[in-house]
Design a protein around this motif. Structure first.
Motif, short mmCIF file in Angstrom:
data_model
loop_
_atom_site.label_atom_id
_atom_site.label_comp_id
_atom_site.label_asym_id
_atom_site.label_seq_id
_atom_site.Cartn_x
_atom_site.Cartn_y
_atom_site.Cartn_z
N TYR A 169 0.83 -1.21 0.00
CA TYR A 169 0.00 0.00 0.00
C TYR A 169 0.86 1.26 0.00
CZ TYR A 169 -4.00 -2.98 0.93
OH TYR A 169 -4.98 -3.94 0.83
N GLY A 170 2.13 1.09 0.43
CA GLY A 170 3.01 2.24 0.45
C GLY A 170 3.90 2.33 -0.78
N THR A 171 4.66 1.25 -1.04
CA THR A 171 5.65 1.31 -2.13
C THR A 171 5.18 0.66 -3.42
OG1 THR A 171 6.67 -0.75 -1.35
CG2 THR A 171 7.56 1.32 -0.49
N ALA A 172 4.04 -0.07 -3.39
CA ALA A 172 3.58 -0.76 -4.60
C ALA A 172 2.06 -0.77 -4.67
CB ALA A 172 4.12 -2.18 -4.62
N ALA A 173 1.46 0.42 -4.61
CA ALA A 173 0.00 0.51 -4.59
C ALA A 173 -0.63 -0.10 -5.83
CB ALA A 173 -0.42 1.98 -4.44
N ARG A 174 0.09 -0.10 -6.95
CA ARG A 174 -0.46 -0.69 -8.18
C ARG A 174 -0.68 -2.20 -8.04
NH1 ARG A 174 3.00 3.28 -10.23
NH2 ARG A 174 2.06 4.70 -11.75
N ALA A 175 -0.01 -2.82 -7.09
CA ALA A 175 -0.11 -4.27 -6.94
C ALA A 175 -1.36 -4.70 -6.19
CB ALA A 175 1.13 -4.80 -6.21
N VAL A 176 -2.09 -3.76 -5.62
CA VAL A 176 -3.26 -4.11 -4.82
C VAL A 176 -4.35 -4.70 -5.72
CG1 VAL A 176 -5.10 -3.20 -3.34
CG2 VAL A 176 -2.75 -2.34 -3.11
N ILE A 177 -4.91 -5.86 -5.29
CA ILE A 177 -6.01 -6.51 -6.00
C ILE A 177 -7.18 -6.64 -5.04
CG2 ILE A 177 -6.75 -8.52 -7.31
CD1 ILE A 177 -3.83 -9.24 -7.74
N LYS A 178 -8.33 -6.18 -5.46
CA LYS A 178 -9.51 -6.25 -4.60
C LYS A 178 -9.84 -7.71 -4.27
CE LYS A 178 -14.34 -4.78 -4.29
NZ LYS A 178 -15.49 -4.12 -4.98
N ASP A 179 -10.02 -7.98 -3.00
CA ASP A 179 -10.41 -9.30 -2.48
C ASP A 179 -9.31 -10.34 -2.55
OD1 ASP A 179 -12.97 -8.30 -1.96
OD2 ASP A 179 -13.69 -8.85 -3.96
N ILE A 180 -8.09 -9.96 -2.92
CA ILE A 180 -6.95 -10.89 -2.86
C ILE A 180 -5.85 -10.19 -2.08
CG2 ILE A 180 -5.17 -12.14 -4.13
CD1 ILE A 180 -7.06 -12.39 -6.47
N GLU A 181 -5.50 -10.72 -0.91
CA GLU A 181 -4.46 -10.09 -0.09
C GLU A 181 -3.09 -10.56 -0.56
OE1 GLU A 181 -3.54 -8.99 4.57
OE2 GLU A 181 -4.70 -10.79 4.11
N ILE A 182 -2.29 -9.61 -0.99
CA ILE A 182 -0.94 -9.89 -1.48
C ILE A 182 0.07 -9.43 -0.45
CG2 ILE A 182 0.76 -9.38 -3.26
CD1 ILE A 182 -1.49 -8.93 -5.21
N ALA A 183 1.09 -10.22 -0.21
CA ALA A 183 2.24 -9.80 0.60
C ALA A 183 3.42 -9.65 -0.36
CB ALA A 183 2.55 -10.83 1.68
N GLY A 184 4.02 -8.48 -0.36
CA GLY A 184 5.07 -8.24 -1.35
C GLY A 184 6.14 -7.30 -0.86
N LYS A 185 7.18 -7.16 -1.69
CA LYS A 185 8.28 -6.24 -1.37
C LYS A 185 8.88 -5.74 -2.67
CE LYS A 185 11.11 -4.04 1.32
NZ LYS A 185 11.23 -2.99 0.28
#
Length: 599
Positions: free
Chosen positions: A510-526
């Motif tokens: 949500y801070g460094t990769a907001a484009r990676a957010v998918i509705k209803d799918i929780e992603i953990a990333g870096k």
């Protein structure tokens, strides 16, 4: 005296006759060597080449099959041609090739067949077959080459080609002969023994002119060829093709893994090539063109390219610090930008905040605490001891050496040791200030994209991984895959340490990769931004999803695309959605990636 001459002559004749009869008896009855020589002169041994095994994707879609081709054979003693120019025009060969090949064939044998033209396609065979009757001494033998229904996965599948002299020399079981085709790269090379099958042999009678007179002893000694085993790859073809579309026009890698098994779902090297160009008669010409291409399409980036990992390595630093007890969830450092540059975020930060905000000064200070633990009164020695212990912990994550993928030429990257710095600076002449760039995944540290994806799998699994592999089943049997791909590798970090890390990675996007957010799918990333002295920085992103029950772990590396939250995170997010949902709903993001204007 005269009366004895006839008797002497008769005795001599009788003795000579007995000797000749005895010799004839030995030749025809007692000794069968002449019979065997005669049979060898009259019998041709013809190898029946087996069909190579087929390759399927994990869902049963065909990825590689066999296509019939033809070799034009010549028996020099029978061969006749009146108009050389017309012959060369019909068969599309040069006069020089015709003379050179005919001369070599005649030198080998005037009555045994040799290859005149290799790998004639079905189209070309249809064009020339009516002309064969005009040229005595020519006939056709059928073979097969690989064919690819989709122009996809070239670097993963690999290619086959004619065996080299060096490979023949290494063939201790003498399976191959000059002119045979073998897997040279990718899965074709690694699973050559499974895919190649078993050769058969047919014996046929020929007359002195080499004309086929039928099977020898009604085929009593013939053996049938056995087709190679079919291989099911772990690749998801639809996901692979989608990723290749996203990476079109870019340089870099995408590797996606199923965390619970280590099966590779997608492995993309960009730019790539159409695997069909490395089949058939134009193999050598096309290979040379690809090899000279400045974009290096034959270079398998996921396993051969080595880059600094950048900020994604901060997760490994966090886990090493937690396991050693030097860090805990409450360990706090100020974002001191006099130490190293950073972007704007609240300060000070604890470990959760450091991961979420990718704070460079935090890891500068944390790494120094991990390395310099005052176990020695000598500062230089203390740094050396701490670095070597740290390196041992880091290498357990599958870094610093090849993972053992089922593909040749995998590189291992580099996790530097004290010996490297001793060699560069001299023993006792370096300390933490020399190596602090390692704290944020820069400096002398190198990893491959495959290792990055494996790291994502480790984070998803909370501390273990299976060796990444491309094989899912052999002849439909999952028990046939090598044991090393079913062996769990623990990284030496307690599972509970991953809870906070996973939560921080989920918040980080949500801070460094907001484009990676998918509705209803929780992603953990870096995200990561790997420095590049030769141009724009490289864009890096690793992730796994869904966070609560990970089904895909992915690493994306896009060269010269800048900040990781743009190109790499966008591509990874789209591929995660494609795999988990089967379709992509964020068409604007897809267009943003496809156009590729990231800066």
């Amino acid at each position: 005296m005269n009366d004895q001459r006839p008797l002497t002559i008769i005795v001599v004749v009788v003795l000579v006759g007995l000797v000749l009869l005895t010799k004839l008896f030995l030749i025809q009855v007692a000794d069968d060597s002449f019979l065997k020589r005669a049979e060898r002169n009259a019998i041709q041994r013809v190898v029946d080449h087996p069909y190579r095994g087929l390759v399927y994707d994990r869902t049963g879609k065909i990825m590689v099959y066999n296509n019939p081709i033809f070799d034009l054979m010549i028996i020099p003693k029978e061969f006749q041609v009146r108009d050389t120019a017309r012959f060369c025009e019909i068969f599309r060969v040069s006069k020089e090739h015709l003379i050179e090949t005919y001369t070599a064939a005649r030198k080998y044998s005037s009555v045994k067949p040799s290859t005149l033209i290799k790998q004639i396609s079905t189209t070309d065979f249809a064009r020339i077959q009516d002309y064969l009757i005009d040229y005595p001494g020519l006939f056709v033998m059928s073979r097969s080459v690989r064919s690819y229904p989709q122009a996809s996965s070239a670097n993963t599948l690999g290619y086959i080609g004619e065996i080299s002299g060096n490979q023949l020399g290494r063939d201790t079981v003498k399976y191959y002969r000059q002119g045979d085709y073998v897997g040279l790269s990718g899965m074709e090379g690694f699973y050559e023994k499974e895919l190649r099958g078993v050769k058969g042999v047919k014996y046929k009678m020929v007359n002195v002119r080499g004309v086929d007179k039928g099977p020898f002893k009604n085929g009593e000694y013939d053996t049938a060829s056995v087709a190679g085993k079919n291989v099911t790859s772990s690749i998801d073809l639809l996901l692979q093709q989608y990723g290749e579309m996203l990476m079109a026009g870019k340089r870099g890698s995408v590797v996606a893994i199923e965390p619970k098994t280590g099966e590779i779902l997608s492995m993309i090297s960009a730019p790539s090539y159409d695997p069909n160009v490395l089949t058939g008669a134009q193999f050598s010409t096309n290979y040379m063109l690809l090899n000279k291409d400045d974009t290096r399409p034959l270079f398998n980036r996921p396993i051969m390219a080595m880059y600094p990992p950048g900020s994604i390595f901060k997760i490994v630093q966090s886990l090493v610090g937690l396991q050693s007890g030097i860090l805990n969830v409450n360990t706090t450092f100020a974002c001191n930008r006099s130490l190293v540059a950073c972007h704007n975020h609240p300060s000070p930060v604890d470990l959760f905040g450091a991961i979420r905000n990718s704070c460079n000064p935090y890891y500068h200070q944390a790494f120094r605490a991990i390395i310099n633990r005052e176990v020695s009164s000598n500062t230089f020695k203390d740094t050396e001891i701490g670095l070597n212990e740290w390196r041992e912990s880091v290498m357990k994550f599958g870094l610093g050496s090849p993972l053992g993928l089922d593909m040749f030429n995998e590189k291992g990257g580099s996790i530097p040791s004290s010996k490297l710095y001793d060699r560069v600076y001299g023993a006792g002449r370096w300390k933490y200030s020399t190596i602090y760039s390692l704290s944020i995944g820069q400096g002398e540290m190198l990893v491959t994209p495959l290792q990055m994806a494996n790291l994502a799998a480790v984070f998803a699994n909370k501390g273990y991984y299976y060796t990444p592999h491309l094989i899912k089943a052999i002849d439909g049997n999952t028990d046939n895959i090598p044991e090393e791909f079913r062996t769990k590798h623990e990284v030496g970090v307690d599972a509970h340490h991953f809870d906070m890390v996973q939560d921080a990675m989920a918040q980080a996007i949500y801070g460094t990769a907001a484009r990676a957010v998918i509705k209803d799918i929780e992603i953990a990333g870096k995200t990561g931004t790997a420095q590049n002295p030769q141009g724009e920085d490289h864009s890096v992103f690793i992730a796994f999803a869904p966070k609560s029950d990970p089904k895909i772990a992915i690493a994306v590396y896009v060269e010269n695309a800048g900040w990781g939250g743009r190109a790499a995170a966008s591509i990874a997010s789209l591929m995660i959605e494609k795999y988990l949902r089967g379709e992509v709903t964020r068409l604007e993001l897809e267009e943003y990636v496809r156009v590729g204007k990231f800066m």
